[in-house]
Design a protein around this motif. Sequence first.
Motif, PDB file in Angstrom:
ATOM      1  N   UNK A  79       0.829  -1.197   0.000  1.00  9.11           N
ATOM      2  CA  UNK A  79       0.000   0.000   0.000  1.00  9.11           C
ATOM      3  C   UNK A  79       0.870   1.257   0.000  1.00  9.11           C
ATOM      4  N   UNK A  80       1.940   1.230   0.785  1.00  8.53           N
ATOM      5  CA  UNK A  80       2.873   2.358   0.805  1.00  8.53           C
ATOM      6  C   UNK A  80       3.522   2.582  -0.550  1.00  8.53           C
ATOM      7  N   UNK A  81       3.892   1.490  -1.215  1.00  7.50           N
ATOM      8  CA  UNK A  81       4.529   1.607  -2.532  1.00  7.50           C
ATOM      9  C   UNK A  81       3.549   2.197  -3.554  1.00  7.50           C
ATOM     10  N   UNK A  82       2.301   1.710  -3.538  1.00  8.02           N
ATOM     11  CA  UNK A  82       1.291   2.207  -4.491  1.00  8.02           C
ATOM     12  C   UNK A  82       1.023   3.690  -4.250  1.00  8.02           C
TER      13      UNK A  82
ATOM     14  N   UNK B 283      10.170   8.957  -8.688  1.00 11.43           N
ATOM     15  CA  UNK B 283       8.874   8.344  -8.370  1.00 11.43           C
ATOM     16  C   UNK B 283       9.063   6.970  -7.736  1.00 11.43           C
ATOM     17  N   UNK B 284       9.885   6.139  -8.359  1.00 14.21           N
ATOM     18  CA  UNK B 284      10.076   4.774  -7.857  1.00 14.21           C
ATOM     19  C   UNK B 284      10.874   4.766  -6.555  1.00 14.21           C
ATOM     20  N   UNK B 285      11.834   5.686  -6.444  1.00 13.37           N
ATOM     21  CA  UNK B 285      12.575   5.775  -5.186  1.00 13.37           C
ATOM     22  C   UNK B 285      11.660   6.171  -4.042  1.00 13.37           C
ATOM     23  N   UNK B 286      10.758   7.137  -4.304  1.00 13.92           N
ATOM     24  CA  UNK B 286       9.842   7.556  -3.252  1.00 13.92           C
ATOM     25  C   UNK B 286       8.866   6.440  -2.899  1.00 13.92           C
TER      26      UNK B 286
ATOM     27  N   UNK C 115      10.702   4.263  -0.612  1.00 14.91           N
ATOM     28  CA  UNK C 115      10.912   4.949   0.667  1.00 14.91           C
ATOM     29  C   UNK C 115       9.640   4.961   1.514  1.00 14.91           C
ATOM     30  N   UNK C 116       8.489   5.234   0.891  1.00 16.71           N
ATOM     31  CA  UNK C 116       7.236   5.227   1.640  1.00 16.71           C
ATOM     32  C   UNK C 116       6.870   3.813   2.078  1.00 16.71           C
ATOM     33  N   UNK C 117       7.154   2.839   1.231  1.00 16.74           N
ATOM     34  CA  UNK C 117       6.920   1.440   1.612  1.00 16.74           C
ATOM     35  C   UNK C 117       7.783   1.069   2.821  1.00 16.74           C
ATOM     36  N   UNK C 118       9.019   1.558   2.829  1.00 14.73           N
ATOM     37  CA  UNK C 118       9.922   1.277   3.949  1.00 14.73           C
ATOM     38  C   UNK C 118       9.402   1.899   5.244  1.00 14.73           C
TER      39      UNK C 118
ATOM     40  N   UNK D 122      -1.356   5.774   6.614  1.00 11.84           N
ATOM     41  CA  UNK D 122      -1.962   5.663   5.285  1.00 11.84           C
ATOM     42  C   UNK D 122      -2.959   6.795   5.057  1.00 11.84           C
ATOM     43  N   UNK D 123      -3.794   7.073   6.042  1.00 10.82           N
ATOM     44  CA  UNK D 123      -4.766   8.165   5.926  1.00 10.82           C
ATOM     45  C   UNK D 123      -4.066   9.504   5.750  1.00 10.82           C
TER      46      UNK D 123
END
Length: 480
Positions: free
Chosen positions: A227-230, A253-256, A259-262, A322-323
């Motif tokens: 969900x973080x990656x999407x 974009x892909x790095x972020x 990073x958000x998934x992490x 997530x929210x």
Amino acid sequence: MLTTLTHFFAAFGATVVVPVMIFIIALCLRVRPKVALASGLYAGVGLTGFSWIITAFTPLVTKIIKQMVHSTGINLPIVDLGWQAGSLAAFGAPVGILIFVLALIFELILFWLGITKVLVPSGLWNNYGDMIWGVLAYYATGKLWIALALPAFLICFSLILSEIQADRWSKYYQIPNACTCCLHNIEMVIPAIILDPLWNCLGLNRIAITPNGLKKRFGVLGEPTFLGAILGVFIGILGNLTDLFTFKAWGQILQFAIQLAAVMTIFPLVTKIFADAFVPLANEIDAHRKAQDAKEGTISNKKQWFLVVDDGVGYGETTTILSGMILIPIMVAIAFLLPGNRTLPVVDLIALPYMCESFVALTNGNIAKVIANGVVWFSVGLYASSWLGSIYTGAVSHFGVALPAGVVMITSFNLMARPINALIFAAFISQSPLWIGICIVAYLLSLVGLRRYRPQIWSYLNKMASKNASSKDHAIQTNK
């Protein structure tokens, strides 16, 4: 003395001062020394983990947000530079340090007298939220009594709201006998309660958008990591709308996304460590309370109280973060479209998960309601921030930091986009006995109502939360 205190807090920081305070408080409450020491140490480790992650993540998401703002062409005169500038002004002003010391004493007195069941000193670092309003009041009026009376009232106000949501917050975030009490984030208790019947009428309580629900429906694709990656890809695209056909844009974009998934993977692990600081402490306090109740033949619930924890403990909970991330592009769009708004939220958009905690706890993690509450209340907050822009800019530039070149006025979306706090501020700086009196009477009536109907209030909030489809994800316990 005030200068010495400023240097003391600057030298040791929250990761040392807060654990020491927790250790001292635990000993005063007759908690075993080894449990008290372990609690303090875990709190320090947890705060350090929060600091590392947020410090590393903030510049990454801030860069994307600034690109998003630039690509949309939004041009508003009051720029959000983040809560940090306000915090520097709060601790940099002599009146701010005076408020800090007096507030700590005042909070202890309120707890000792039984006026509140919320013990604040363990979360003392967040008192800058009260201090900044006192600094603003002093800058606006030049009156020391207003600068001291306003934070005192705001402390009482925040303690009322903290106690109202304490039971629900403790159950949702699964930390026994714990709650939060940050002035800049506790205000959301009011709209969460008032707007909930409206959202139920619109059927939002039946929309089961929850991390667990997504996981059950989509399997591994519903995991917080995915969900973080999407969401990271979506935010990254919005930040690179003008350069989507370049390798550089897609690299970012892909790095972020990673990073958000992490962050969504690692943050809950750090949250568990931080929670470990309070679970044994809270359990031991509870055991002492029940033993005393049994000895005196009293009812246990009447003596229940809550220990304030840093709101970072809720930041990394999956629904909360997530929210908050979903609300980032929404609030940028609203700032652009809202008639009469002059505030451009930028840096404090990363604080949206903090700002959502009460919404999450009181709706039992119903993301649809969290987003709806955020859209309504934070939109109203933009008007409050716009009105306060000149006062906040003057106070921060006088007591805190110099304004960046080209910036006309500044704000903190997290600290200033607070409609109710702004109304209380307006009442006090008016120096009108009528308006100040209305605030005091409203507080006293709220206090009497809470003292008399606390079990019923907690029971109502638990029933309110149980109406949400997300109640399957967090157990609801109702106070009889």
